[in-house]
Design an enzyme around this catalytic site. Structure first.
Site, PDB file in Angstrom:
ATOM      1  N   HIS A 170      -6.770   8.667  -8.145  1.00  0.00           N
ATOM      2  CA  HIS A 170      -6.069   8.928  -9.401  1.00  0.00           C
ATOM      3  C   HIS A 170      -6.869   8.551 -10.495  1.00  0.00           C
ATOM      4  O   HIS A 170      -6.373   7.290 -10.996  1.00  0.00           O
ATOM      5  CB  HIS A 170      -5.282   6.810  -8.761  1.00  0.00           C
ATOM      6  N   HIS A 215       3.815   6.512  -8.886  1.00  0.00           N
ATOM      7  CA  HIS A 215       3.805   5.740  -8.067  1.00  0.00           C
ATOM      8  C   HIS A 215       4.551   4.606  -7.819  1.00  0.00           C
ATOM      9  O   HIS A 215       4.024   3.626  -7.272  1.00  0.00           O
ATOM     10  CB  HIS A 215       2.388   5.383  -8.176  1.00  0.00           C
ATOM     11  N   ASP A 231      -0.042   7.605   5.320  1.00  0.00           N
ATOM     12  CA  ASP A 231      -0.203   8.301   4.475  1.00  0.00           C
ATOM     13  C   ASP A 231      -0.985   9.437   3.658  1.00  0.00           C
ATOM     14  O   ASP A 231      -2.434   9.019   3.769  1.00  0.00           O
ATOM     15  CB  ASP A 231      -2.175   6.966   3.706  1.00  0.00           C
ATOM     16  N   GLU A 266       5.021  10.140  -3.491  1.00  0.00           N
ATOM     17  CA  GLU A 266       4.279  11.112  -4.832  1.00  0.00           C
ATOM     18  C   GLU A 266       4.437  12.678  -4.668  1.00  0.00           C
ATOM     19  O   GLU A 266       3.414  12.646  -3.853  1.00  0.00           O
ATOM     20  CB  GLU A 266       3.082  10.198  -5.360  1.00  0.00           C
TER      21      GLU A 266
HETATM   22  C1  BGC Z   1      -3.259   6.445  -1.647  1.00  0.00           C
HETATM   23  C2  BGC Z   1      -3.082   5.450  -0.732  1.00  0.00           C
HETATM   24  C3  BGC Z   1      -4.137   4.199  -1.718  1.00  0.00           C
HETATM   25  C4  BGC Z   1      -2.589   3.198  -2.923  1.00  0.00           C
HETATM   26  C5  BGC Z   1      -3.538   2.777  -3.622  1.00  0.00           C
HETATM   27  C6  BGC Z   1      -1.583   6.045  -2.694  1.00  0.00           C
HETATM   28  O1  BGC Z   1      -1.246   7.000  -3.711  1.00  0.00           O
HETATM   29  O2  BGC Z   1      -2.086   7.405  -0.829  1.00  0.00           O
HETATM   30  O3  BGC Z   1      -4.260   5.886  -0.026  1.00  0.00           O
HETATM   31  O4  BGC Z   1      -4.540   2.771  -1.268  1.00  0.00           O
HETATM   32  O5  BGC Z   1      -2.546   4.802  -3.325  1.00  0.00           O
HETATM   33  O6  BGC Z   1      -2.358   1.994  -3.871  1.00  0.00           O
END
Ligand code: BGC
Length: 340
Positions: free
Chosen positions: A94, A169, A242, A307
């Site tokens: 991210h 998110h 995930d 997302e």
């Molecule tokens: C990811 C997760 C991560 C999370 C963090 C998600 O977009 O796929 O693996 O732990 O973001 O907030």
């Protein structure tokens, strides 16, 4: 210049209310009615802005410059090896340690005829920010329509060739944040394929597999709890889902990607995007140690993140969609969360 805690609200005439703050463009609340007109806040988070600023900074936030993981934080662009910082084991997640979710965006209300209310959020990320090439100017529009759609439009332009993958998110719980898990929510995904992961840290193997006969099969509505308890190695790796799903028929036009429904509370939503992928994350790392909305602990599986995005680690996977943004060209991405 906005201050981190500056708070903005979008409203329409159906009483839908979307609240966000300047820091990270974090969506801190979305109040929607159910079929009986009863309101609930359907994004998980904290009870106050002060707590939002101190807590999980991904809740409802704009993620960038590259949302999701880049293996070892490395990629090659125009023959040059680039090392980004790493903040998720050996990976870049991210946008790194100082991702766009931690920046204070400039916010301005705009009058656009298609929206009941809209704001533009702007951020200039300098050349070399987190080692990404090029000065990147990003403008995100949050617009709320009278059809109960929260539309998120991304536009970004860089002074040099670079890579990009922006997303939002928010974690949704249609029964209302703080009322339980999303196990009883039914999810439908317009995806015949997904990208499996290779370990609990969640990096993609590079394969693109059929969902058929696996816990990842959401081609028709299925309770999320059914997948959470499935005897499936991919689910066990991350104690839930995930994973990035490959949206059927990607052609750069807006398509239905997901539908989430919670029958008992009478709320449903659909997600539309022009992107090739959608990361579905069941919030498996929440452990109840933090207090969220309604004063209740934020427990495992408290909300579902959907997302819209390019695929994880695309810059290192030639057969994945191209995440390159050429200098002076515009990155465009639309995501629509429609409440029904
Ligand atoms: C990811 C997760 C991560 C999370 C963090 C998600 O977009 O796929 O693996 O732990 O973001 O907030």
């Amino acid at each position: 210049m906005a201050n981190a805690a500056d708070t903005y609200t979008l409203k329409n005439s159906n009483n839908i209310e979307v609240t966000f703050i300047a820091r990270g463009g974090q969506i801190t609340g979305i109040k929607v009615p159910n079929t009986r007109g009863e309101m609930a806040d359907v994004v998980i988070g904290y009870e106050t802005t002060e707590k939002a600023l101190a807590g999980d900074a991904y809740f409802g936030a704009l993620c960038g410059r590259y949302a999701n993981r880049i293996v070892n934080g490395q990629f090659e662009l125009n023959g040059e090896k680039i090392q980004l910082d790493t903040n998720n084991g050996s990976n870049h997640l991210h946008g790194g340690n100082d991702g766009f979710n931690l920046r204070t965006w400039d916010v301005e209300e705009v009058d656009l005829p298609q929206f009941a209310q809209a704001y533009k959020l702007m951020l200039v990320s300098p050349d070399g920010d987190q080692n990404y090439p090029g000065e990147l100017t990003t403008v995100v529009t949050y617009g709320l329509t009278e059809d109960n759609e929260l539309v998120i439009e991304y536009d970004a332009v860089s002074t040099k060739d670079t890579i990009i993958n922006l997303t939002s998110h928010a974690y949704f719980n249609l029964a209302g944040a703080g009322t339980g898990t999303i196990a009883e929510h039914e999810l439908t995904l317009n995806a015949d394929k997904f990208t499996p992961i290779d370990g609990e840290i969640g990096t993609v193997t590079g394969e693109i597999l059929d969902v058929e006969k696996s816990a990842m099969d959401f081609r028709s509505a299925k309770k999320i709890g059914e997948a959470l308890s499935a005897d499936c190695p991919q689910v066990k790796l991350v104690d839930g889902i995930d994973h990035n799903f490959v949206i059927n028929g990607f052609d750069g036009m807006l398509k239905l990607a997901a539908r989430l429904e919670h029958e008992a509370s009478g709320r449903a939503m659909e997600v539309y995007t022009d992107q090739p992928g959608i990361q579905i994350y069941t919030g498996s790392h929440f452990d109840g140690s933090e207090t969220g909305k309604l004063g209740n602990p934020i427990e495992k599986w408290a909300g579902l993140a959907m997302e819209t995005q390019i695929f994880p680690d695309s810059p290192n996977k030639e057969h994945f969609p191209d995440a390159t943004l050429k200098a002076e060209e515009h990155y465009k991405h639309t995501c629509v969360y429609k409440f029904i």
